[in-house]
Write an enzyme that holds these catalytic residues in place. Sequence first.
Site, PDB file in Angstrom:
ATOM      1  CE  LYS A 195       0.714  -1.603   0.936  1.00 23.76           C
ATOM      2  NZ  LYS A 195      -0.408  -0.679   1.094  1.00 23.76           N
ATOM      3  CE  LYS A 241       3.354   0.809  -0.869  1.00 23.31           C
ATOM      4  NZ  LYS A 241       2.116   1.128  -0.259  1.00 23.31           N
TER       5      LYS A 241
END
Length: 325
Positions: free
Chosen positions: A196, A249
């Site tokens: 992320k 992400k």
Amino acid sequence: MFPNIRMRRLRSGKIRNLVRETNLSVDDLIYPIFVDETTDSAMEVPSMEGVMRLPLSEVADEAKRIADLGINGVIIFGIPSEKDEIGSCAYGDEDIVQQATREIKEDLGDDLLVITDVCMCEYTSHGHCGIIDPKSKDVINDETLPILGQIAVSHVRAGADMVAPSGMMDGMIGAIRNSLDEENFENVPIMSYAAKYSSSFYGPFRDAADSCYSFGDRSTYQMDPANSDEALREVELDIMEGADIVMVKPALPYLDIIRRIKDEFGMPTAAYNVSGEYAMIKAAAANGWLDGDRAMYESLLSIKRAGADMILTYFAKELATMLQK
Ligand code: PBG
């Protein structure tokens, strides 16, 4: 060589369908929903056309509509009515995500998978993803871990089918796995937000979830967008700690990362097509600068083509509707 080989021969009519390498299916999709304890009526998120913050009373009906479209699962984010320094409203059995999970599971049972986002930033007054050290103003990794375990257990006790830790704390997957196993939830999978990035594309989400931080930023725990080898190390560690699905992400600016991770580990791989990616297309379409449906389709297709097995996306309902036609 040309003229024997002509690539255009396979590009027309039905042949084009036969040689298509990647397809989008409703099976690929997970829809994020926001449950808001501070409101009694649904409110659209200003920066995310068509995305609502829902009161608890509307969650089950929305879940039913999602399931009726053939979408397999939702991921739930909660907006609590009270926030404090230590995120106390994140892990109670009567807190917002736990209640929403129960409502959905009571109505829909196995017809819809409920995944819960496990993080503290929606519940802390400072908006960071863990406990803050008052001196350094940074998140204290190791003190945050048991709380994440507690949050995950409370979600699963409420009926969550899978938990998705998103806080980028070191050791979080192992800590959550242990906490779940201690409660005999050893069959509940973990989808880790493994790679992320510290991204500008989360802006609209922070509107949606009221989770903007009051000082600093998240760069001491989220990844540097410049790094790619580091994503492989993050994912490898999470796999060793027990992650069942690994996530990248955001998605579109990180297609190279999705591809590397899929090739390297062959794990079930998810991509989060985040709020900013959604808002960009919606804003351009609203201005007549892009064909919104085609831009949506092409973007999601590219995420699949890069190697994602599943996509968390605010477009899930629209794509599912489009695919039905
Ligand atoms: C919580 C979390 C965030 C998102 C998903 N889980 C926000 C953040 O890290 O700031 C972003 C999702 C999106 O932008 O759509 N940790």
